[in-house]
Motif scaffolding. Structure first.
Motif, PDB file in Angstrom:
ATOM      1  N   VAL A  48      -0.828  15.146   7.604  1.00 55.94           N
ATOM      2  CA  VAL A  48      -1.736  14.614   8.461  1.00 55.94           C
ATOM      3  C   VAL A  48      -3.235  14.015   7.874  1.00 55.94           C
ATOM      4  N   THR A  49      -3.491  12.933   8.267  1.00 57.59           N
ATOM      5  CA  THR A  49      -4.628  12.573   7.685  1.00 57.59           C
ATOM      6  C   THR A  49      -5.808  13.407   8.179  1.00 57.59           C
ATOM      7  N   PRO A  50      -6.851  13.651   7.542  1.00 57.42           N
ATOM      8  CA  PRO A  50      -8.049  14.465   7.938  1.00 57.42           C
ATOM      9  C   PRO A  50      -8.569  13.720   9.302  1.00 57.42           C
ATOM     10  N   GLU A  51      -9.029  14.687   9.961  1.00 59.61           N
ATOM     11  CA  GLU A  51      -9.849  14.063  11.152  1.00 59.61           C
ATOM     12  C   GLU A  51     -10.916  13.362  10.828  1.00 59.61           C
ATOM     13  N   GLN A  52     -11.527  13.329   9.914  1.00 61.82           N
ATOM     14  CA  GLN A  52     -12.890  12.267   9.662  1.00 61.82           C
ATOM     15  C   GLN A  52     -12.298  11.052   9.493  1.00 61.82           C
ATOM     16  N   GLU A  53     -11.208  10.672   8.990  1.00 57.96           N
ATOM     17  CA  GLU A  53     -10.924   9.345   8.836  1.00 57.96           C
ATOM     18  C   GLU A  53     -10.649   8.430   9.911  1.00 57.96           C
ATOM     19  N   VAL A  54     -10.800   7.214   9.724  1.00 62.09           N
ATOM     20  CA  VAL A  54     -10.612   6.240  11.108  1.00 62.09           C
ATOM     21  C   VAL A  54      -9.227   5.813  11.236  1.00 62.09           C
ATOM     22  N   ARG A  55      -8.472   5.809  10.104  1.00 65.65           N
ATOM     23  CA  ARG A  55      -7.060   5.414   9.911  1.00 65.65           C
ATOM     24  C   ARG A  55      -6.387   6.662   9.737  1.00 65.65           C
ATOM     25  N   ARG A  56      -5.457   7.032  10.660  1.00 64.81           N
ATOM     26  CA  ARG A  56      -4.900   8.309  10.467  1.00 64.81           C
ATOM     27  C   ARG A  56      -3.574   8.404  10.620  1.00 64.81           C
ATOM     28  N   PHE A  57      -2.618   8.980   9.858  1.00 66.58           N
ATOM     29  CA  PHE A  57      -1.034   8.964   9.881  1.00 66.58           C
ATOM     30  C   PHE A  57      -0.550  10.574   9.990  1.00 66.58           C
ATOM     31  N   ASP A  58       0.533  10.697  10.611  1.00 69.36           N
ATOM     32  CA  ASP A  58       1.226  11.827  10.492  1.00 69.36           C
ATOM     33  C   ASP A  58       2.501  11.563   9.730  1.00 69.36           C
ATOM     34  N   ALA A  59       2.322  11.729   8.709  1.00 66.76           N
ATOM     35  CA  ALA A  59       3.551  11.069   7.623  1.00 66.76           C
ATOM     36  C   ALA A  59       4.545  12.267   7.171  1.00 66.76           C
ATOM     37  N   LYS A  60       5.843  11.930   7.491  1.00 65.86           N
ATOM     38  CA  LYS A  60       6.804  12.954   7.168  1.00 65.86           C
ATOM     39  C   LYS A  60       7.387  12.375   5.797  1.00 65.86           C
ATOM     40  N   PHE A  61       7.406  13.160   4.863  1.00 62.17           N
ATOM     41  CA  PHE A  61       7.808  12.801   3.522  1.00 62.17           C
ATOM     42  C   PHE A  61       9.272  13.211   3.135  1.00 62.17           C
ATOM     43  N   PHE A  62      10.022  12.239   2.749  1.00 63.16           N
ATOM     44  CA  PHE A  62      11.560  12.445   2.472  1.00 63.16           C
ATOM     45  C   PHE A  62      11.905  12.227   1.093  1.00 63.16           C
ATOM     46  N   LEU A  63      12.731  12.781   0.434  1.00 64.96           N
ATOM     47  CA  LEU A  63      13.471  12.723  -0.819  1.00 64.96           C
ATOM     48  C   LEU A  63      14.492  11.691  -0.585  1.00 64.96           C
ATOM     49  N   ALA A  64      14.845  10.761  -1.527  1.00 64.09           N
ATOM     50  CA  ALA A  64      15.975  10.272  -1.903  1.00 64.09           C
ATOM     51  C   ALA A  64      16.529   9.796  -3.120  1.00 64.09           C
ATOM     52  N   GLN A  65      17.737   9.878  -3.468  1.00 64.01           N
ATOM     53  CA  GLN A  65      18.198   9.433  -5.028  1.00 64.01           C
ATOM     54  C   GLN A  65      18.245   8.174  -4.852  1.00 64.01           C
ATOM     55  N   LEU A  66      18.041   7.223  -5.775  1.00 59.45           N
ATOM     56  CA  LEU A  66      18.158   5.872  -6.032  1.00 59.45           C
ATOM     57  C   LEU A  66      19.829   5.724  -6.044  1.00 59.45           C
ATOM     58  N   PRO A  67      20.296   4.700  -5.081  1.00 64.24           N
ATOM     59  CA  PRO A  67      21.952   4.638  -5.016  1.00 64.24           C
ATOM     60  C   PRO A  67      22.266   4.096  -6.490  1.00 64.24           C
ATOM     61  N   THR A  68      23.675   4.306  -6.853  1.00 58.65           N
ATOM     62  CA  THR A  68      24.182   3.749  -7.939  1.00 58.65           C
ATOM     63  C   THR A  68      24.283   2.011  -7.662  1.00 58.65           C
ATOM     64  N   GLY A  69      23.814   1.413  -8.887  1.00 59.58           N
ATOM     65  CA  GLY A  69      23.921  -0.049  -8.684  1.00 59.58           C
ATOM     66  C   GLY A  69      22.745  -0.618  -8.248  1.00 59.58           C
ATOM     67  N   GLN A  70      21.729   0.067  -7.671  1.00 59.19           N
ATOM     68  CA  GLN A  70      20.527  -0.428  -7.030  1.00 59.19           C
ATOM     69  C   GLN A  70      19.264  -0.333  -7.925  1.00 59.19           C
ATOM     70  N   ARG A  71      18.534  -1.204  -7.637  1.00 56.29           N
ATOM     71  CA  ARG A  71      17.163  -1.051  -8.405  1.00 56.29           C
ATOM     72  C   ARG A  71      15.882  -1.330  -7.455  1.00 56.29           C
ATOM     73  N   ALA A  72      15.027  -0.582  -7.739  1.00 56.47           N
ATOM     74  CA  ALA A  72      13.613  -0.521  -6.893  1.00 56.47           C
ATOM     75  C   ALA A  72      12.872  -1.623  -7.629  1.00 56.47           C
ATOM     76  N   ASP A  73      12.151  -2.512  -6.965  1.00 50.68           N
ATOM     77  CA  ASP A  73      11.500  -3.415  -7.472  1.00 50.68           C
ATOM     78  C   ASP A  73      10.166  -3.207  -6.716  1.00 50.68           C
ATOM     79  N   GLY A  74       9.015  -4.047  -7.198  1.00 54.00           N
ATOM     80  CA  GLY A  74       7.638  -4.095  -6.508  1.00 54.00           C
ATOM     81  C   GLY A  74       7.287  -5.302  -5.749  1.00 54.00           C
ATOM     82  N   GLU A  75       8.293  -5.805  -5.114  1.00 57.15           N
ATOM     83  CA  GLU A  75       8.339  -7.280  -4.454  1.00 57.15           C
ATOM     84  C   GLU A  75       7.837  -7.057  -2.980  1.00 57.15           C
ATOM     85  N   THR A  76       6.742  -6.698  -2.878  1.00 59.11           N
ATOM     86  CA  THR A  76       6.027  -6.450  -1.461  1.00 59.11           C
ATOM     87  C   THR A  76       4.514  -6.869  -1.823  1.00 59.11           C
ATOM     88  N   THR A  77       4.008  -7.394  -0.599  1.00 54.33           N
ATOM     89  CA  THR A  77       2.834  -8.091  -0.525  1.00 54.33           C
ATOM     90  C   THR A  77       1.835  -6.755  -0.568  1.00 54.33           C
TER      91      THR A  77
END
Length: 289
Positions: A168-197
């Motif tokens: 959870v983002t500290p209370e002092q910050e203006v933009r705060r998130f309660d972020a749940k972290f997940f782990l996942a294995q890269l599926p066979t045959g797929q590739r991760a890219d950086g094609e996001t703005t």
């Protein structure tokens, strides 16, 4: 949990001179560490956010983002641990748990092109190119995850995800998130890219390399990212990381100002209970440091 290094500090712009009072309510979010095995060991997929973004601009992060209200759609074809199971792991209600898992799958696809879904419960998409248009529509909120999966005849593979942490983002910050972290294995045959703005750079790195880059001043890491990389550094393979049984507790760092810089302290640190709830306009905490 490892103690944060003293060199880890927050960018000054993340905490305003007069923090909001009362604190901003955190927005629910999902973050996914994509991992893969290589001859050199486990690697994790990282993105450097575009400089100037409202939250964590220029920082190196894992793919992820806020929960969309449509992520709670109960019509999603689902295989794997039930929403009730996820709710028990993240200590939240079932509706939110469903939305978090859907957000994790959606954000991973939007930001890295990796799709944790398949035609049935025994298979995973190997070629995501036919879904390029749908990816763009998801990014633009023209299409919901449930609508995409139904149209494509795909099943969400919740069994490919593992719960990892809750920050959870500290209370002092203006933009705060309660972020749940997940782990996942890269599926066979797929590739991760950086094609996001949202990212100016994307790469696979061994956790130790990513930490060395940060130590050398080549990248910026927020406390959750640094801590997660340090934890992944202990895992020699993807199987070892995926098999880890983790007890998920909500972690909310606190911010102190020491020697003129913003530092973060975690529960268990002797300074945690003493950390001021707010930093005043002069840049000093209310304990006078």
């Amino acid at each position: 949990m490892r103690e944060l290094p003293k060199e880890l500090r927050l960018p000054s712009e993340m905490v305003p001179p007069s923090p909001p009072d009362p604190p901003v309510t955190p927005k629910d979010a999902a973050t996914v560490m994509l991992v893969r095995d290589t001859e050199a060991g486990l690697e994790v997929f990282l993105q450097r956010r575009v400089t100037g973004m409202a939250f964590a601009g220029g920082m190196t992060v894992f793919p992820g983002g806020g929960v969309d209200r449509r992520d709670a759609d109960t019509s999603v074809a689902w295989h794997g641990p039930t929403p009730a199971w996820w709710a028990s792991r993240f200590s939240c209600d079932v509706g939110l748990a469903r939305a978090l898992v859907c957000a994790a799958v959606r954000e991973t696809f939007e930001e890295s092109g990796v799709l944790l879904a398949g035609p049935d419960e025994t298979s995973v998409v190997a070629d995501v190119r036919p879904y390029a248009e749908a990816r763009a529509q998801l990014v633009n909120r023209e299409l919901s995850l449930a609508g995409f999966l139904a149209e494509a005849g795909l099943v969400l593979r919740a069994d490919l995800l593992r719960p990892w942490a809750d920050w959870v983002t500290p209370e002092q910050e203006v933009r705060r998130f309660d972020a749940k972290f997940f782990l996942a294995q890269l599926p066979t045959g797929q590739r991760a890219d950086g094609e996001t703005t949202e990212a100016q750079d994307a790469r696979w790195q061994r956790p130790s390399e990513a930490l060395d880059d940060w130590k050398a001043g080549n990248s910026g890491l927020l406390p959750p990212t640094w801590t997660t990389l340090a934890e992944l550094e202990e895992c020699g393979t993807v199987a070892e990381a995926m098999a880890r049984e983790r007890v998920i507790t909500k972690l909310m760092p606190r911010v102190t100002r020491e020697d003129g810089v913003l530092r973060v302290v975690l529960p268990g640190d002797p300074r945690y209970d003493e950390a001021a709830n707010h930093l005043d306009a002069r840049g000093e905490d209310r304990l006078g440091r």
